[in-house]
Design a protein around this motif. Structure first.
Motif, PDB file in Angstrom:
ATOM      1  N   GLU A 112       0.799  -1.192   0.303  1.00 11.95           N
ATOM      2  CA  GLU A 112      -0.136  -0.061   0.090  1.00 11.95           C
ATOM      3  C   GLU A 112       0.814   1.240   0.026  1.00 11.95           C
ATOM      4  OE1 GLU A 112      -3.911  -2.039   2.154  1.00 11.95           O
ATOM      5  OE2 GLU A 112      -2.549  -0.874   3.400  1.00 11.95           O
TER       6      GLU A 112
ATOM      7  N   ILE B  26      -3.045   4.803   1.607  1.00 12.55           N
ATOM      8  CA  ILE B  26      -3.858   3.674   1.113  1.00 12.55           C
ATOM      9  C   ILE B  26      -4.107   2.664   2.272  1.00 12.55           C
ATOM     10  CG2 ILE B  26      -4.253   1.896  -0.463  1.00 12.55           C
ATOM     11  CD1 ILE B  26      -2.719   3.603  -2.511  1.00 12.55           C
TER      12      ILE B  26
ATOM     13  N   ASP C 287      -8.791  -0.895   0.168  1.00  8.22           N
ATOM     14  CA  ASP C 287      -9.295  -0.187  -1.085  1.00  8.22           C
ATOM     15  C   ASP C 287      -9.816   1.277  -0.940  1.00  8.22           C
ATOM     16  OD1 ASP C 287     -11.610  -0.581   0.414  1.00  8.22           O
ATOM     17  OD2 ASP C 287     -12.559  -1.661  -1.103  1.00  8.22           O
TER      18      ASP C 287
ATOM     19  N   ALA D  94      -8.434   5.334  -0.312  1.00 12.32           N
ATOM     20  CA  ALA D  94      -7.128   6.006  -0.255  1.00 12.32           C
ATOM     21  C   ALA D  94      -7.647   7.380   0.464  1.00 12.32           C
ATOM     22  CB  ALA D  94      -6.876   6.337  -1.923  1.00 12.32           C
TER      23      ALA D  94
ATOM     24  N   GLY E 138      -8.591   7.719  -7.941  1.00 11.83           N
ATOM     25  CA  GLY E 138      -9.886   6.714  -7.946  1.00 11.83           C
ATOM     26  C   GLY E 138     -10.004   5.835  -8.960  1.00 11.83           C
TER      27      GLY E 138
ATOM     28  N   ILE F 265      -8.422   0.765  -6.166  1.00 17.20           N
ATOM     29  CA  ILE F 265      -9.125   1.746  -5.064  1.00 17.20           C
ATOM     30  C   ILE F 265     -10.464   1.866  -5.282  1.00 17.20           C
ATOM     31  CG2 ILE F 265      -9.058   4.461  -4.589  1.00 17.20           C
ATOM     32  CD1 ILE F 265      -6.268   2.704  -3.942  1.00 17.20           C
TER      33      ILE F 265
ATOM     34  N   VAL G 254     -12.149   7.117  -2.396  1.00 20.00           N
ATOM     35  CA  VAL G 254     -11.316   8.111  -2.230  1.00 20.00           C
ATOM     36  C   VAL G 254     -11.805   9.115  -1.196  1.00 20.00           C
ATOM     37  CG1 VAL G 254      -9.795  10.120  -3.129  1.00 20.00           C
ATOM     38  CG2 VAL G 254     -10.278   7.889  -4.534  1.00 20.00           C
TER      39      VAL G 254
END
Length: 161
Positions: free
Chosen positions: A36, A61, A64, A66, A86, A91, A94
């Motif tokens: 990550e 991160i 999944d 961020a 994104g 990911i 976001v």
């Protein structure tokens, strides 16, 4: 003789060989964290390479998700950074915690579905398919060609002046 039951993780503890389930989990978590961190660094490099101006850019991160922090030059830059992160594989969410130097109206966003074109999207948002270059320009440099969009991709749809 018959069947005997054993505690399957006890062997590693007694003989010092192998690892326990807990040790395996800890090792997997450490490896995931390492991956990550590497992914976050790669995203930062990409943002710099795309010449998107963000001071003190930080990306974290977790699985999944961020989290993005920093000071973007303007709203468009902030939105493009969110899209770069994104629209990256792996990911799903976001968390945009960025601030903006130059405020301006926020864009709308559109998730591309099968059969979409920039012209079709422009028709939907602007009632004019010929305004597709506005959407293309708003998504540069992430888009290199107006015909290269894909289902699931999130696009910026800027406010028209």
């Amino acid at each position: 003789m018959g069947l005997f039951s054993f505690i399957k993780d006890a062997g590693a503890k007694i003989f010092g060989i192998g690892t326990t389930t807990e040790e395996d989990a800890a090792e997997a978590a450490a490896e995931a964290l390492k991956l990550e961190k590497a992914a976050a660094e790669k995203l930062k490099e990409t943002i710099v390479d795309l010449q998107l101006q963000v001071e003190n850019l930080d990306i974290f991160i977790d699985d999944d998700i961020a989290i993005i922090k920093g000071l973007a030059y303007d709203q468009a830059t902030k939105e493009k950074v969110v899209l770069v992160v994104g629209n990256s594989k792996g990911i799903a969410i976001v968390d945009d915690q960025m601030e903006v130097e130059e405020t301006e109206p926020e864009a709308q966003f559109h998730t591309v579905i099968s059969g979409d074109t920039l012209g079709k999207i422009a028709k939907e948002f602007y009632n004019d398919a010929m305004k597709y270059p506005v959407i293309f320009e708003a998504n540069k440099p992430m888009l290199s060609d107006p015909d290269k969009i894909y289902p699931g991709q999130l696009l910026r749809i800027p406010v028209l002046d």
